[in-house]
Design a protein around this motif. Sequence first.
Motif, PDB file in Angstrom:
ATOM      1  N   PHE A 132       0.817  -1.205   0.000  1.00 17.29           N
ATOM      2  CA  PHE A 132       0.000   0.000   0.000  1.00 17.29           C
ATOM      3  C   PHE A 132       0.854   1.260   0.000  1.00 17.29           C
ATOM      4  O   PHE A 132       0.476   2.272  -0.591  1.00 17.29           O
ATOM      5  N   TYR A 133       1.997   1.230   0.622  1.00 17.53           N
ATOM      6  CA  TYR A 133       2.905   2.383   0.565  1.00 17.53           C
ATOM      7  C   TYR A 133       3.308   2.653  -0.891  1.00 17.53           C
ATOM      8  O   TYR A 133       3.241   3.787  -1.356  1.00 17.53           O
ATOM      9  N   ASN A 134       3.719   1.613  -1.583  1.00 15.02           N
ATOM     10  CA  ASN A 134       4.128   1.775  -2.985  1.00 15.02           C
ATOM     11  C   ASN A 134       2.965   2.240  -3.848  1.00 15.02           C
ATOM     12  O   ASN A 134       3.122   3.126  -4.699  1.00 15.02           O
ATOM     13  N   LEU A 135       1.799   1.659  -3.641  1.00 15.44           N
ATOM     14  CA  LEU A 135       0.624   2.024  -4.420  1.00 15.44           C
ATOM     15  C   LEU A 135       0.282   3.504  -4.239  1.00 15.44           C
ATOM     16  O   LEU A 135       0.120   4.240  -5.219  1.00 15.44           O
ATOM     17  N   TYR A 136       0.210   3.950  -3.008  1.00 11.25           N
ATOM     18  CA  TYR A 136      -0.216   5.327  -2.758  1.00 11.25           C
ATOM     19  C   TYR A 136       0.905   6.340  -2.960  1.00 11.25           C
ATOM     20  O   TYR A 136       0.631   7.481  -3.308  1.00 11.25           O
ATOM     21  N   SER A 137       2.133   5.942  -2.775  1.00  9.67           N
ATOM     22  CA  SER A 137       3.215   6.900  -3.050  1.00  9.67           C
ATOM     23  C   SER A 137       3.284   7.206  -4.543  1.00  9.67           C
ATOM     24  O   SER A 137       3.588   8.339  -4.939  1.00  9.67           O
ATOM     25  N   LYS A 138       2.974   6.232  -5.383  1.00  7.55           N
ATOM     26  CA  LYS A 138       2.914   6.486  -6.828  1.00  7.55           C
ATOM     27  C   LYS A 138       1.764   7.444  -7.154  1.00  7.55           C
ATOM     28  O   LYS A 138       1.919   8.331  -7.976  1.00  7.55           O
ATOM     29  N   LYS A 139       0.630   7.252  -6.504  1.00  9.26           N
ATOM     30  CA  LYS A 139      -0.513   8.135  -6.757  1.00  9.26           C
ATOM     31  C   LYS A 139      -0.220   9.555  -6.292  1.00  9.26           C
ATOM     32  O   LYS A 139      -0.569  10.509  -6.964  1.00  9.26           O
TER      33      LYS A 139
END
Length: 77
Positions: free
Chosen positions: A66-73
Motif C-alpha cells: 500500500f505504501y508503494n501504491l499510494y506513493s505512486k498516486k
Amino acid sequence: MQNISELESNQSGFDSIFLSNDNNEVDIIYNTIKKDWRALLHNPNQVFTDLRNKVSQNTYNNIIYFYNLYSKKISLL
C-alpha cells in the motif's frame, strides 16, 4: 471515479488483506505513522526495517504494497 460495485468488490477483500486482528499491530502502525511521518515521506527504508521486526510478515508485506501504491498516486499530483 469508481462506481459502487467496484468499491464494494474492493472493500470485500480489503479488511482481510490489510491488517490482522491483532490490536497491538494496529497500535504499532498508528504510532509509527504518527511519530515517523516525515521519514515515511522522504526516506522510509529505516522505518520499514523497524516495522519488519514488530509486525507479522503478512502485515509488513501489505504495508509495503500500500505504501508503494499510494506513493505512486501522490507523486502524480
